[in-house]
Motif scaffolding. Structure first.
Motif, short mmCIF file in Angstrom:
data_model
loop_
_atom_site.label_atom_id
_atom_site.label_comp_id
_atom_site.label_asym_id
_atom_site.label_seq_id
_atom_site.Cartn_x
_atom_site.Cartn_y
_atom_site.Cartn_z
N GLU A 179 -9.96 12.85 2.38
CA GLU A 179 -8.53 12.98 2.13
C GLU A 179 -7.84 11.68 2.54
N VAL A 180 -6.81 11.29 1.79
CA VAL A 180 -6.05 10.08 2.11
C VAL A 180 -4.74 10.46 2.77
N ALA A 181 -4.47 9.86 3.92
CA ALA A 181 -3.19 10.02 4.62
C ALA A 181 -2.53 8.64 4.67
N ASN A 182 -1.61 8.42 3.76
CA ASN A 182 -1.01 7.09 3.59
C ASN A 182 0.20 6.94 4.49
N HIS A 183 0.05 6.22 5.59
CA HIS A 183 1.14 5.97 6.53
C HIS A 183 1.75 4.58 6.34
N ALA A 184 1.31 3.83 5.33
CA ALA A 184 1.87 2.50 5.11
C ALA A 184 3.36 2.60 4.80
N VAL A 185 4.14 1.62 5.28
CA VAL A 185 5.59 1.64 5.14
C VAL A 185 6.09 0.25 4.76
N ASN A 186 7.06 0.21 3.88
CA ASN A 186 7.63 -1.06 3.44
C ASN A 186 8.07 -1.92 4.63
N ALA A 207 0.81 -1.22 0.00
CA ALA A 207 0.00 0.00 0.00
C ALA A 207 0.84 1.27 0.00
N ALA A 208 2.11 1.18 0.33
CA ALA A 208 2.92 2.35 0.68
C ALA A 208 3.21 3.28 -0.49
N GLN A 209 3.49 4.53 -0.16
CA GLN A 209 4.01 5.50 -1.11
C GLN A 209 5.39 5.07 -1.58
N GLY A 264 -0.29 -8.39 7.22
CA GLY A 264 -0.29 -9.84 7.07
C GLY A 264 0.90 -10.35 6.30
N HIS A 265 1.34 -9.57 5.30
CA HIS A 265 2.48 -10.02 4.49
C HIS A 265 3.72 -10.30 5.35
N ASN A 266 3.98 -9.41 6.29
CA ASN A 266 5.21 -9.52 7.08
C ASN A 266 4.98 -10.12 8.47
N ASP A 267 3.74 -10.23 8.87
CA ASP A 267 3.44 -10.87 10.16
C ASP A 267 3.83 -12.34 10.15
N SER A 268 3.89 -12.94 8.98
CA SER A 268 4.18 -14.38 8.88
C SER A 268 5.66 -14.72 8.92
N LYS A 269 6.53 -13.71 9.02
CA LYS A 269 7.98 -13.96 8.94
C LYS A 269 8.49 -14.42 10.30
N SER A 270 8.36 -15.72 10.54
CA SER A 270 8.65 -16.29 11.85
C SER A 270 10.12 -16.18 12.24
N SER A 282 5.42 -4.52 14.24
CA SER A 282 6.52 -3.55 14.11
C SER A 282 6.01 -2.15 13.85
N PHE A 283 4.87 -2.02 13.18
CA PHE A 283 4.28 -0.70 12.95
C PHE A 283 3.96 -0.02 14.28
#
Length: 271
Positions: A78-85, A52-54, A116-122, A91-92
């Motif tokens: 208005e959209v405020a995009n705080h998503a981060v790689n 989702a990130a910029q 969810g993408h990074n939550d699975s990185k055990s 961790s967020f």
């Protein structure tokens, strides 16, 4: 040097661009307020990961769907995009990024949460969460934080990767995380955008070859997770339709749901 929580939060606020895409000339047709300035009623904050990130000029043509979402929303939102790689639901929060949103969010605003993408990185304890326990526990912090400030939380299951079986069947890659989010949304009475299911159906419809045109496939890499402009636009359209279908937004808040969006509307600012 260790940083205090306040310093981390301040740094997060300074580092995250707010609604960069909202300055696109694509939005110039919106009706201004009587004073000649755009009418700002509510802000939709995005908490999420790299999908989702910029993105910036050094990453082009990689595009987060949050960059395209303003094309489908009127200037009442208005959209405020705080998503981060690379961030997970854990961790967020640990980096103070949720605190940064909760400092700014106001009654009537929205907090759209996709992790969810990074939550699975055990193998990485700074990011890993277990679907039915710590993942849900962390998501509750977003829900409770938004509600405590009079804002509306919205959960979005993770957009699917591009992965197919040999016979061309699109396959799920996120394990139990989408199911855990669905269950939590039902338990907490939170609107759910099932982007995992919707994107999987779209990739299946397009097929293995056509989907390459939606992901960041370049001469240098074959990326089956991140999007190029057509992919980001397609996923943002799913998100906007979901916000309308779930009655998070009103018909007056959305636009262009059936229009072709030019790729040229996507821009990558300098970092």
């Amino acid at each position: 040097m260790s940083l205090t929580r306040r310093q981390v939060t301040t740094a997060a606020l300074a580092a995250v661009p707010l609604a960069v895409a909202a300055t696109s000339p694509a939005l110039a047709s919106s009706a201004p307020s009587p004073q000649g300035r755009p009418r700002r009623e509510r802000t939709l904050y995005i908490a999420g990961d790299s999908t989702a990130a910029q993105k910036y000029a050094d990453a082009a043509p990689e595009t987060g769907w949050g960059m395209a979402l303003p094309f489908f929303l009127s200037r009442t939102v208005e959209v405020a995009n705080h998503a981060v790689n690379g961030r997970s639901s854990k961790s967020f929060i640990d980096e103070g990024r949720l605190d940064a949103i909760l400092t700014a969010i106001r009654p009537g605003d929205f907090l759209l949460v996709q992790f969810g993408h990074n939550d699975s990185k055990s193998a990485d304890p700074t990011r890993y969460t277990e679907p039915w326990t710590t993942y849900q526990d962390h998501l509750r912090q977003y829900i409770d934080g938004a509600r405590a400030r009079g804002a509306r939380p919205v959960l979005a299951s993770s957009v699917e990767r591009r992965r197919f079986t040999a016979d061309g069947t699109a396959v799920r890659t996120h394990g139990d995380y989408p199911a855990a989010m669905r269950a939590l949304a039902a338990e907490e009475g939170v609107a759910l955008l099932d982007i995992e299911a919707l994107s999987l159906a779209l990739w299946q419809e397009l097929g293995p070859e056509e989907t390459k045109k939606y992901f960041n496939w370049t001469a240098a890499e074959q990326d089956n997770t991140h999007f190029n402009p057509p992919g980001a636009i397609a996923v943002a359209r799913l998100v906007a339709r979901g916000l309308l279908r779930r009655r998070v937004l009103l018909p007056r808040d959305v636009r262009r749901l059936d229009d072709e969006i030019p790729e040229s509307w996507i821009t990558w600012p300098e970092a």
